[in-house]
Enzyme design. Structure first.
Site, PDB file in Angstrom:
ATOM      1  N   GLU A 174      39.323  16.465  -0.556  1.00 24.51           N
ATOM      2  CA  GLU A 174      39.895  17.804  -0.297  1.00 24.51           C
ATOM      3  C   GLU A 174      41.107  17.733   0.625  1.00 24.51           C
ATOM      4  O   GLU A 174      41.101  18.285   1.728  1.00 24.51           O
ATOM      5  CB  GLU A 174      38.837  18.727   0.299  1.00 24.51           C
ATOM      6  CG  GLU A 174      37.722  19.054  -0.669  1.00 24.51           C
ATOM      7  CD  GLU A 174      36.725  20.075  -0.148  1.00 24.51           C
ATOM      8  OE1 GLU A 174      36.642  20.257   1.072  1.00 24.51           O
ATOM      9  OE2 GLU A 174      36.021  20.698  -0.963  1.00 24.51           O
ATOM     10  N   GLU A 363      32.551  18.250  -7.109  1.00 23.02           N
ATOM     11  CA  GLU A 363      31.616  18.967  -6.230  1.00 23.02           C
ATOM     12  C   GLU A 363      31.406  20.356  -6.795  1.00 23.02           C
ATOM     13  O   GLU A 363      32.376  21.054  -7.124  1.00 23.02           O
ATOM     14  CB  GLU A 363      32.164  19.115  -4.806  1.00 23.02           C
ATOM     15  CG  GLU A 363      32.176  17.856  -3.996  1.00 23.02           C
ATOM     16  CD  GLU A 363      32.562  18.101  -2.538  1.00 23.02           C
ATOM     17  OE1 GLU A 363      32.249  19.183  -2.004  1.00 23.02           O
ATOM     18  OE2 GLU A 363      33.183  17.200  -1.961  1.00 23.02           O
TER      19      GLU A 363
HETATM   20  C1  BG6 Z   1      33.282  20.477   0.513  1.00 24.89           C
HETATM   21  C2  BG6 Z   1      33.217  19.146   1.190  1.00 24.89           C
HETATM   22  O1  BG6 Z   1      34.257  21.220   1.152  1.00 24.89           O
HETATM   23  O2  BG6 Z   1      32.203  21.343   0.594  1.00 24.89           O
HETATM   24  C3  BG6 Z   1      31.814  18.636   1.436  1.00 24.89           C
HETATM   25  O3  BG6 Z   1      33.949  18.174   0.494  1.00 24.89           O
HETATM   26  C4  BG6 Z   1      30.925  19.788   1.857  1.00 24.89           C
HETATM   27  O4  BG6 Z   1      31.870  17.603   2.382  1.00 24.89           O
HETATM   28  C5  BG6 Z   1      30.902  20.819   0.738  1.00 24.89           C
HETATM   29  O5  BG6 Z   1      29.648  19.403   2.209  1.00 24.89           O
HETATM   30  C6  BG6 Z   1      29.966  21.983   0.943  1.00 24.89           C
HETATM   31  O6  BG6 Z   1      30.184  22.593   2.170  1.00 24.89           O
HETATM   32  P1  BG6 Z   1      29.026  22.746   3.225  1.00 24.89           P
HETATM   33  O7  BG6 Z   1      29.658  23.223   4.447  1.00 24.89           O
HETATM   34  O8  BG6 Z   1      28.078  23.733   2.641  1.00 24.89           O
HETATM   35  O9  BG6 Z   1      28.416  21.394   3.359  1.00 24.89           O
END
Ligand code: BG6
Length: 465
Positions: A174, A363
């Site tokens: 990101e 993701e």
């Molecule tokens: C993304 C990141 O922004 O979101 C991850 O690459 C992160 O590292 C994921 O875990 C989800 O966000 P969060 O804060 O719910 O873990």
């Protein structure tokens, strides 16, 4: 029709959120290791080194460093074709600026990759996922050009050591988070736009050089960028809201513009001119950016934003993610993220129309509170619904719109600590880990209902969603 035969189904994690073992086998401290967890509305704190009495969730996380064989075997049971994971830079170069890498750290990832191969799982490796060795802070971390060379020496070590083992690489997780959470993106603890744009410039340069290096070392290497999939809708059909939405998207899309097209877009250069922001360009740099375009674009997707003429252009903040106006058409997650499966199809189209290179969703998932029943079962139908709706929209983008999607790695297939809040109770996994917000628990792994559902999805190559 349907998903391509070689579609990369899998899951994604990040070292600092799952490994723990924060000083084991010679590992040094990273920027993630000095972040406390947020609790009851208290923001995550960045401390000056490790302070006694404070709780740092990355230190033990979910113990993946020691449990990786068991965890990967569980991924294999679901039929994973790939595992997106990150290497902790501070395991390989504990302070970031050593001349010789730490053999123990390298050996660990050899074992991780060998375990993947044992199960026919292809590793997809993020070289830098929200952790910069703390030792690089004395240089100013990514604000200093010297860090480009330290990063490249780290990359060279990885590309040579894992040649023939790892083919898919992502240079920075990101990268556009540099505009919202510069500490996480690059060890830069400042809201100053000049500072974050300098750091982003250095990361662009480092990434472009790493792409070329990866290709030189092994022509089979495929290197991608990783974009935090910001997607925004205008609050109304008022042209002013639309203009603001466009401006908002530009604050993020300029990152993928640079990495996919090889140059800064005109709208960004004009903004820099207006704001008096100077890029530290040296002779030959712009050529490097051109030569170092990525092979594919990977991105994360969780939510969409609603932007109006009075919405800030950048949602800054270490703690959580603000999403502009509430979208009345969407349900919210327990953490206030607007759940929008159709937005995923929209974003896939937007990115492919813009760059025409292969895409990978690396993701996507739902952070939720899970309840363990007395018999140990975990009924997470909300997670299945979330994922299933998103996969259906991804399928439409492939089948109806013709977008080339290489793969899908759900975030995070095993419960890990949340990046934005450091919480454990914000769980994403198909696999439950018995550990709580204070780091207490047995660390036992348990399968949720979604585990069996995803297994079926992969078995049917997306036929049964
Ligand atoms: C993304 C990141 O922004 O979101 C991850 O690459 C992160 O590292 C994921 O875990 C989800 O966000 P969060 O804060 O719910 O873990």
């Amino acid at each position: 029709m349907g998903f391509p035969k070689d579609f990369l189904w899998g899951g994604a994690t990040a070292a600092n959120q799952c490994e723990g073992a924060y000083l084991t086998d010679g590992k040094g401290l990273s920027t993630a290791d000095v972040m406390t967890a947020s609790a009851h509305g208290v923001p995550r704190e960045i401390t000056d080194g490790v302070v006694e009495g404070k709780y740092y969730p990355s230190h033990n996380a979910v113990g993946h460093y020691h449990h990786f064989k068991e965890d990967i075997a569980l991924f294999a049971e679901m039929g994973f074709k790939c595992y997106r994971m990150s290497i902790a830079w501070s395991r390989i170069f504990p302070n970031g600026d050593e001349e010789v890498p730490n053999e123990e750290g390298l050996k660990h990832y050899d074992e991780v990759f060998d375990t993947c191969f044992q199960f026919g799982i292809e590793p997809v490796v993020t070289i830098s996922h929200f952790e910069t060795p703390l030792g690089l802070l004395k240089y100013g971390a990514w604000e200093n050009r010297r860090v480009v060379d330290f990063y490249l020496s780290y990359c060279e070590t990885l590309f040579n050591r894992y040649k023939g083992k790892v083919k898919y690489w992502l240079t920075f997780n990101e990268i556009n988070v540099m505009s919202t959470k510069p500490w996480m993106a690059g060890g830069v603890n400042s809201d100053d736009e000049q500072v974050s744009m300098t750091a982003a410039y250095h990361q662009f340069l480092a990434s472009a050089k790493a792409v070329q290096m990866a290709h030189e070392i092994d022509s089979d290497n495929k290197v991608g960028m990783m974009y935090n999939g910001h997607t925004a809708y205008p609050a109304s059909s008022d042209p002013e809201d639309m203009q603001r939405t466009n401006d908002f998207m530009h604050t993020m899309l300029f990152y993928s513009d640079v990495q996919c097209r090889g140059y800064y877009p005109a709208y960004k250069l004009k903004e820099f001119e207006r704001e008096g922001i100077i890029l530290p360009i040296l002779d030959g740099d712009l050529e490097e950016l051109k030569k170092g375009k990525v092979d594919f674009l990977s991105f994360s997707y969780y939510m969409t934003h609603v932007v109006g003429k009075n919405t800030p252009l950048v949602f800054k903040g270490l703690n959580g993610v603000k999403t502009g106006y509430k979208n009345p058409y969407l349900q919210m997650s327990d953490w206030g993220w607007g759940i929008d499966p159709m937005g995923l199809r929209y974003l896939l189209n937007l990115l492919y129309d813009r760059y025409q290179i292969p895409l990978m969703i690396v993701e996507n998932g739902l952070g939720a509170v899970d309840k363990v029943e007395e018999d140990g079962s975990i009924h997470d139908s909300y997670r299945i619904d979330y994922l299933s709706e998103h996969l259906k929209e991804m399928k439409k983008a492939i089948e109806i719109d013709g977008v080339p999607v290489m793969g899908y790695t759900m975030w995070g297939p095993i419960d890990i600590i949340a990046a934005s809040t450091g919480e454990m109770k914000k769980r994403y996994g198909f696999i439950y880990v018995d550990v709580d917000d204070n780091g207490n628990g047995t660390f036992k792994r348990m399968k949720k209902d979604s585990f069996y559902w995803y297994k079926e999805v992969i078995e049917s190559n997306g036929g049964n969603l």
